[in-house]
Design a protein around this motif. Structure first.
Motif, PDB file in Angstrom:
ATOM      1  N   GLN A   1      48.516  47.764  41.314  1.00  0.00           N
ATOM      2  CA  GLN A   1      49.656  47.380  40.470  1.00  0.00           C
ATOM      3  C   GLN A   1      50.763  48.432  40.529  1.00  0.00           C
ATOM      4  O   GLN A   1      50.531  49.631  40.471  1.00  0.00           O
ATOM      5  N   ASN A   2      52.006  47.934  40.688  1.00  0.00           N
ATOM      6  CA  ASN A   2      53.212  48.771  40.737  1.00  0.00           C
ATOM      7  C   ASN A   2      53.236  49.717  41.936  1.00  0.00           C
ATOM      8  O   ASN A   2      53.925  50.737  41.908  1.00  0.00           O
ATOM      9  N   THR A   3      52.476  49.408  42.992  1.00  0.00           N
ATOM     10  CA  THR A   3      52.553  50.166  44.238  1.00  0.00           C
ATOM     11  C   THR A   3      53.189  49.278  45.307  1.00  0.00           C
ATOM     12  O   THR A   3      53.445  48.093  45.085  1.00  0.00           O
ATOM     13  N   ASP A   4      53.408  49.872  46.496  1.00  0.00           N
ATOM     14  CA  ASP A   4      53.964  49.087  47.600  1.00  0.00           C
ATOM     15  C   ASP A   4      53.025  47.973  48.048  1.00  0.00           C
ATOM     16  O   ASP A   4      53.443  47.052  48.750  1.00  0.00           O
ATOM     17  N   PHE A   5      51.743  48.061  47.666  1.00  0.00           N
ATOM     18  CA  PHE A   5      50.749  47.110  48.164  1.00  0.00           C
ATOM     19  C   PHE A   5      50.327  46.086  47.112  1.00  0.00           C
ATOM     20  O   PHE A   5      49.341  45.378  47.296  1.00  0.00           O
ATOM     21  N   ASP A   6      51.081  46.014  46.028  1.00  0.00           N
ATOM     22  CA  ASP A   6      50.737  45.125  44.916  1.00  0.00           C
ATOM     23  C   ASP A   6      50.602  43.682  45.397  1.00  0.00           C
ATOM     24  O   ASP A   6      49.563  43.031  45.224  1.00  0.00           O
ATOM     25  N   GLU A   7      51.647  43.170  46.025  1.00  0.00           N
ATOM     26  CA  GLU A   7      51.640  41.767  46.471  1.00  0.00           C
ATOM     27  C   GLU A   7      50.584  41.546  47.545  1.00  0.00           C
ATOM     28  O   GLU A   7      49.879  40.534  47.546  1.00  0.00           O
ATOM     29  N   LEU A   8      50.447  42.497  48.476  1.00  0.00           N
ATOM     30  CA  LEU A   8      49.461  42.366  49.548  1.00  0.00           C
ATOM     31  C   LEU A   8      48.053  42.212  48.990  1.00  0.00           C
ATOM     32  O   LEU A   8      47.299  41.324  49.394  1.00  0.00           O
ATOM     33  N   ILE A   9      47.672  43.077  48.044  1.00  0.00           N
ATOM     34  CA  ILE A   9      46.312  43.037  47.499  1.00  0.00           C
ATOM     35  C   ILE A   9      46.095  41.747  46.711  1.00  0.00           C
ATOM     36  O   ILE A   9      45.015  41.141  46.771  1.00  0.00           O
ATOM     37  N   ASN A  10      47.112  41.289  45.983  1.00  0.00           N
ATOM     38  CA  ASN A  10      46.986  40.023  45.256  1.00  0.00           C
ATOM     39  C   ASN A  10      46.786  38.858  46.225  1.00  0.00           C
ATOM     40  O   ASN A  10      45.909  38.005  46.022  1.00  0.00           O
ATOM     41  N   ILE A  11      47.598  38.806  47.289  1.00  0.00           N
ATOM     42  CA  ILE A  11      47.495  37.705  48.249  1.00  0.00           C
ATOM     43  C   ILE A  11      46.166  37.754  48.993  1.00  0.00           C
ATOM     44  O   ILE A  11      45.493  36.730  49.179  1.00  0.00           O
ATOM     45  N   THR A  12      45.756  38.960  49.416  1.00  0.00           N
ATOM     46  CA  THR A  12      44.502  39.090  50.163  1.00  0.00           C
ATOM     47  C   THR A  12      43.304  38.742  49.281  1.00  0.00           C
ATOM     48  O   THR A  12      42.334  38.131  49.751  1.00  0.00           O
ATOM     49  N   THR A  13      43.363  39.133  48.003  1.00  0.00           N
ATOM     50  CA  THR A  13      42.285  38.767  47.077  1.00  0.00           C
ATOM     51  C   THR A  13      42.210  37.255  46.922  1.00  0.00           C
ATOM     52  O   THR A  13      41.122  36.658  46.945  1.00  0.00           O
ATOM     53  N   LEU A  14      43.378  36.609  46.778  1.00  0.00           N
ATOM     54  CA  LEU A  14      43.405  35.145  46.669  1.00  0.00           C
ATOM     55  C   LEU A  14      42.804  34.495  47.908  1.00  0.00           C
ATOM     56  O   LEU A  14      42.008  33.559  47.817  1.00  0.00           O
ATOM     57  N   ARG A  15      43.155  35.011  49.096  1.00  0.00           N
ATOM     58  CA  ARG A  15      42.656  34.430  50.346  1.00  0.00           C
ATOM     59  C   ARG A  15      41.162  34.646  50.528  1.00  0.00           C
ATOM     60  O   ARG A  15      40.513  33.914  51.274  1.00  0.00           O
ATOM     61  N   SER A  16      40.613  35.643  49.860  1.00  0.00           N
ATOM     62  CA  SER A  16      39.172  35.885  49.973  1.00  0.00           C
ATOM     63  C   SER A  16      38.353  34.911  49.128  1.00  0.00           C
ATOM     64  O   SER A  16      37.150  34.789  49.312  1.00  0.00           O
ATOM     65  N   MET A  17      39.025  34.226  48.203  1.00  0.00           N
ATOM     66  CA  MET A  17      38.318  33.303  47.317  1.00  0.00           C
ATOM     67  C   MET A  17      37.947  32.005  48.034  1.00  0.00           C
ATOM     68  O   MET A  17      38.654  31.557  48.937  1.00  0.00           O
ATOM     69  N   THR A  18      36.864  31.399  47.617  1.00  0.00           N
ATOM     70  CA  THR A  18      36.543  30.050  48.075  1.00  0.00           C
ATOM     71  C   THR A  18      37.429  29.063  47.317  1.00  0.00           C
ATOM     72  O   THR A  18      37.986  29.391  46.266  1.00  0.00           O
ATOM     73  N   GLN A  19      37.577  27.867  47.869  1.00  0.00           N
ATOM     74  CA  GLN A  19      38.349  26.845  47.167  1.00  0.00           C
ATOM     75  C   GLN A  19      37.496  26.203  46.078  1.00  0.00           C
ATOM     76  O   GLN A  19      36.326  25.897  46.295  1.00  0.00           O
ATOM     77  N   ALA A  20      38.111  25.993  44.924  1.00  0.00           N
ATOM     78  CA  ALA A  20      37.416  25.288  43.851  1.00  0.00           C
ATOM     79  C   ALA A  20      37.280  23.813  44.227  1.00  0.00           C
ATOM     80  O   ALA A  20      38.101  23.272  44.979  1.00  0.00           O
ATOM     81  N   TYR A  21      36.246  23.175  43.705  1.00  0.00           N
ATOM     82  CA  TYR A  21      36.028  21.762  44.014  1.00  0.00           C
ATOM     83  C   TYR A  21      35.252  21.119  42.869  1.00  0.00           C
ATOM     84  O   TYR A  21      34.840  21.797  41.918  1.00  0.00           O
ATOM     85  N   TYR A  22      35.070  19.802  42.959  1.00  0.00           N
ATOM     86  CA  TYR A  22      34.325  19.055  41.944  1.00  0.00           C
ATOM     87  C   TYR A  22      32.927  18.726  42.461  1.00  0.00           C
ATOM     88  O   TYR A  22      32.738  18.439  43.648  1.00  0.00           O
ATOM     89  N   HIS A  23      31.962  18.762  41.544  1.00  0.00           N
ATOM     90  CA  HIS A  23      30.588  18.452  41.947  1.00  0.00           C
ATOM     91  C   HIS A  23      29.786  18.086  40.698  1.00  0.00           C
ATOM     92  O   HIS A  23      30.000  18.655  39.633  1.00  0.00           O
ATOM     93  N   PRO A  24      28.832  17.140  40.819  1.00  0.00           N
ATOM     94  CA  PRO A  24      27.991  16.811  39.659  1.00  0.00           C
ATOM     95  C   PRO A  24      26.961  17.894  39.346  1.00  0.00           C
ATOM     96  O   PRO A  24      26.343  17.861  38.283  1.00  0.00           O
ATOM     97  N   GLY A  25      26.784  18.864  40.247  1.00  0.00           N
ATOM     98  CA  GLY A  25      25.897  19.993  39.982  1.00  0.00           C
ATOM     99  C   GLY A  25      26.691  21.188  39.488  1.00  0.00           C
ATOM    100  O   GLY A  25      27.846  21.389  39.867  1.00  0.00           O
TER     101      GLY A  25
END
Length: 753
Positions: free
Chosen positions: A519-543
């Motif tokens: 936060q508040n560094t030159d890499f703020d946006e990069l780390i946020n975007i890379t963290t988002l890209r590391s996530m799996t996509q949410a989905y719907y499931h009966p389980g």
């Protein structure tokens, strides 16, 4: 006497021998004979019942793995040109595995939409789980293309508008549908695919001038196959419907419920109210009411309206229009919680303690009347001490109690530590004639967060209520990131000077610690975007597989049934569970639950892709008259063919082709996400600051081409791009660029050793 293998040993052997996994093969492998086979059969039956093995005919396989030979559907090429495929059948937990299709010399040509029989090889790579080799094609879906028609002597050609395709299509003279030169058309493949020459197509619909006002979203709607016209029967049935009365509902009309939405909201499907809890056993606690439009009253199972809503799966939102899940008479009128009008609802009363923990909840089917349709800005202004006339009347009895309850929920959120990404949302403002007036970032107030926390709490209550009553439902599932994606995130973090702990069970709190470091560094946006890209996509499931991002054990979507079919299913489940009427979850709904979950997960992703493409095209149109101008930005993606740059001013993404970087050769490191110059040693990686020149903007495709001028404040060596003095990037910390280069180079050298 042979020793009976353990369940894990059986699973390990099947994984190593997928083509020979019959009971006799397993018995032979472990030297099990005679009466011992009875015990092996019992263990295999037990594993079947547990779900760890699946039996197909006389062969066993791991239920969470694909069979070695399976039927796949070919997907369109991704940004890197790789072609993935999805299995036609998947009965394992979570989303199906990623399958990379690897064609071999001499294979029959295949394209997106084709179905093939393939042999699978399990690889466990970072971006895919299997590689597929073609056995034979088994069916072809007619390929469709959206593009600009160019008239010719022999008919014409279609130039696709998709950024990922540069292949033109040939149209015979008798297949043009009288399309005019420069007109936007939709066409489909005509005749078999040829190995050489242009593929042939026939025009099936003329869509008019591609530069006409508000044509941008129309392109995306057609390109992604989003249904945008309701059948006549659906419109007729919808228009004949009338407002609901009180009947057996609980009367909530005296409660001062309010809706709080964006100023441009097209519908209002949630309302809320809060007050201090008067129970002396709950000091400092709150009572929170969340009332949601009772769409199930109007959209009954297997009706024509229901079938159309399920087909669409969700509403799709564009800067100039909405493609709704329900006809306007329902979405914009009868189901919408308009101020001063009686509206049916399903509401939940939730009691929370002073620290925001939910103590209890109670669901009712009621009739409500909103006392005000408010917008986020005015609610926040009122809370901050500057109320307008209508908010002044609601300040003490409605607005301040809402914020008081939110304060408690905020404290509970801080303890729970859901993933705390900071990614501003772009807002495109259009003129009346459909042109882009401005591109801004949406303001985020506590008023937004208040509604989000109330809705999350109501969604949790819905999931827990249906679990308590043992009723089927659709969960909103978000699984934790894969080890491979976490390793990639960890590498980017280390190269940026941060740490992400390894060797422990990952929790969202660990990721939040990383985000806080950046936060508040030159890499703020990069780390946020890379963290988002590391996530799996949410989905719907009966389980229920939990919701990692929200750090919740049970979560379902309950609060937006006007625009999401998943929420309508949850409403019906609540109606059935409480015996509120005959319009609850039908037997067919239950039977199709898993199929519905898969379908609406797909339609959600379809809408997201269409909305993203529309934004890209509007941004390209906005920047088209600024070709030649210079912009600052950051490297947001690194591929073998070039760099993606996110511009600071608009958030638009543009491409710098690798061929324009200079005369030297650049080595691409997929793991480190870097390009390294073979002669200069110049290293280009994610998050680096750049100054670029806009060389091309193509509104019809949404493509932006850029030229690299400066990297971390320095001109490119070897004649790459152009050089200039005094870049316009934001001020950097002394040595920040050099320190980043050194960190990435160390990592690359370690990998090579």
């Amino acid at each position: 006497m042979a020793q009976i293998p353990s369940k894990q040993e059986i699973l390990n052997w099947i994984a190593d021998h997928p083509g020979a996994a019959a009971k006799r093969d397993i018995a032979k492998a472990f030297d099990i004979k005679g009466a011992e086979r009875i015990e092996l059969k019992r263990i295999l039956k037990e594993m079947e019942a547990e779900g760890s093995l699946e039996r197909r005919r006389s062969t066993y396989r791991d239920a969470d793995k694909l069979p070695p030979v399976t039927i796949l559907t070919i997907l369109p090429p991704d940004a890197d040109g790789d072609q993935f495929a999805k299995p036609m059948e998947w009965e394992g937990k979570g989303a199906p595995p990623r399958v990379l299709f690897v064609p071999r010399k001499g294979d029959a040509p295949v394209a997106a939409g084709d179905r093939i029989l393939a042999k699978l090889i399990e690889v466990g790579a970072e971006d895919h789980d299997y590689q597929a080799r073609l056995i034979r094609p088994i069916g072809v879906v007619a390929h469709k293309v959206l593009g600009i028609f160019r008239k010719g002597a022999e008919g014409g050609r279609i130039v696709p508008i998709d950024k990922g395709s540069d292949k033109e299509w040939r149209v015979a003279r008798d297949a043009t549908l009288d399309a005019q030169d420069g007109e936007l058309v939709e066409a489909e493949q005509a005749g078999p695919r040829a190995r050489l020459g242009l593929p042939q197509a026939r025009v099936i619909e003329r869509l008019g001038d591609p530069s006409a006002p508000k044509a941008v979203s129309l392109i995306a709607i057609h390109q992604h196959g989003i249904p945008d016209d309701f059948p006549d029967e659906v419109i007729r049935l919808s228009d004949a419907m009338e407002p609901a009365g009180l009947g057996d509902r609980e009367d909530l009309r005296d409660m001062p419920l309010v809706t709080i939405d964006p100023v441009d909201a097209r519908d209002h499907d949630d309302a809320c109210y809060a007050e201090a809890d008067g129970d002396p056993k709950n000091p400092g606690g709150h009572i929170i009411w969340v009332a949601i439009a009772d769409v199930a009253h109007f959209v009954t199972p297997q009706s024509a309206i229901d079938r159309e809503a399920r087909l669409r799966g969700n509403s799709s939102y564009f800067p100039d229009r909405v493609v709704p899940m329900l006809p306007d008479h329902l979405s914009g009128d009868l189901c919408s919680l308009h101020e001063g009008l009686n509206r049916p609802c399903i509401a939940v009363r939730m009691k929370v303690d002073a620290e925001g923990r939910k103590i209890s909840h109670r669901f009712v089917r009621g009739l409500m009347k909103s006392v005000a349709s408010l917008v986020y800005d005015e609610v926040q202004e009122a809370q901050d001490g500057n109320p307008n006339d209508r908010c002044a009347e609601l300040l003490d009895d409605v607005i301040r109690p809402l914020y008081a309850a939110y304060g408690a929920l905020k404290a509970a959120r801080a303890k729970r530590q859901p993933l705390d990404l900071d990614l501003p949302e772009r807002k495109i403002i259009l003129t009346d004639d459909g042109k882009v007036a401005s591109v801004n970032y949406r303001e985020r107030y506590d008023a937004h967060r208040l509604i989000e926390e109330f809705m999350i709490l109501a969604n949790v209550a819905a999931a827990e209520e249906l679990e308590r009553l043992r009723r089927p439902l659709l969960y909103r599932v978000h699984e934790e990131p894969s080890p491979q994606k976490l390793d990639a995130l960890r590498e980017v973090a280390q190269a940026s000077g941060f740490t992400l702990a390894k060797g422990q069970v990952l929790q969202t709190a660990h990721l939040n610690q990383l985000l806080a470091q950046a936060q508040n560094t030159d890499f703020d946006e990069l780390i946020n975007i890379t963290t988002l890209r590391s996530m799996t996509q949410a989905y719907y499931h009966p389980g229920n597989f939990g919701h990692f991002g929200l750090a919740l054990r049970s979560y379902a979507h309950f609060t937006s049934p006007i625009r999401r079919y998943s929420d309508l299913i949850v409403h019906r489940a609540l109606i059935s569970a409480h015996g509120w009427g005959k319009d609850g979850l039908s037997a067919q709904d239950v039977e199709m639950l898993e199929e519905t979950a898969k379908h609406i997960s797909d339609t959600e992703r379809r809408s997201m892709a269409a909305e993203r493409d529309t934004t890209d095209r509007y941004l390209a149109a906005f920047l088209a008259d600024r070709v030649g101008a210079e912009f600052t930005g950051r490297v947001s993606g690194v591929t073998r063919f070039g760099l993606f740059i996110r511009l600071d001013e608009t958030g638009a993404d543009g491409l710098i082709p690798i061929r324009t970087l200079g005369r030297e050769f650049y080595h691409f490191d997929a793991d480190a996400q870097t390009l390294m110059g073979s002669e200069s040693g110049t290293l280009i990686g994610l998050g680096q600051r750049v100054t670029v020149r806009l060389s091309e903007a193509v509104p019809v495709t949404g493509g932006l081409m850029l030229e690299l001028l400066e990297l971390e404040g320095r001109g490119m060596p070897g004649g790459g791009g152009a050089t200039k003095k005094g870049g316009r990037g934001r001020p950097r910390k002394p040595g920040a660029g050099k320190a980043r280069d050194t960190a990435i180079k160390r990592k690359v050298l370690r990998k090579r050793r």
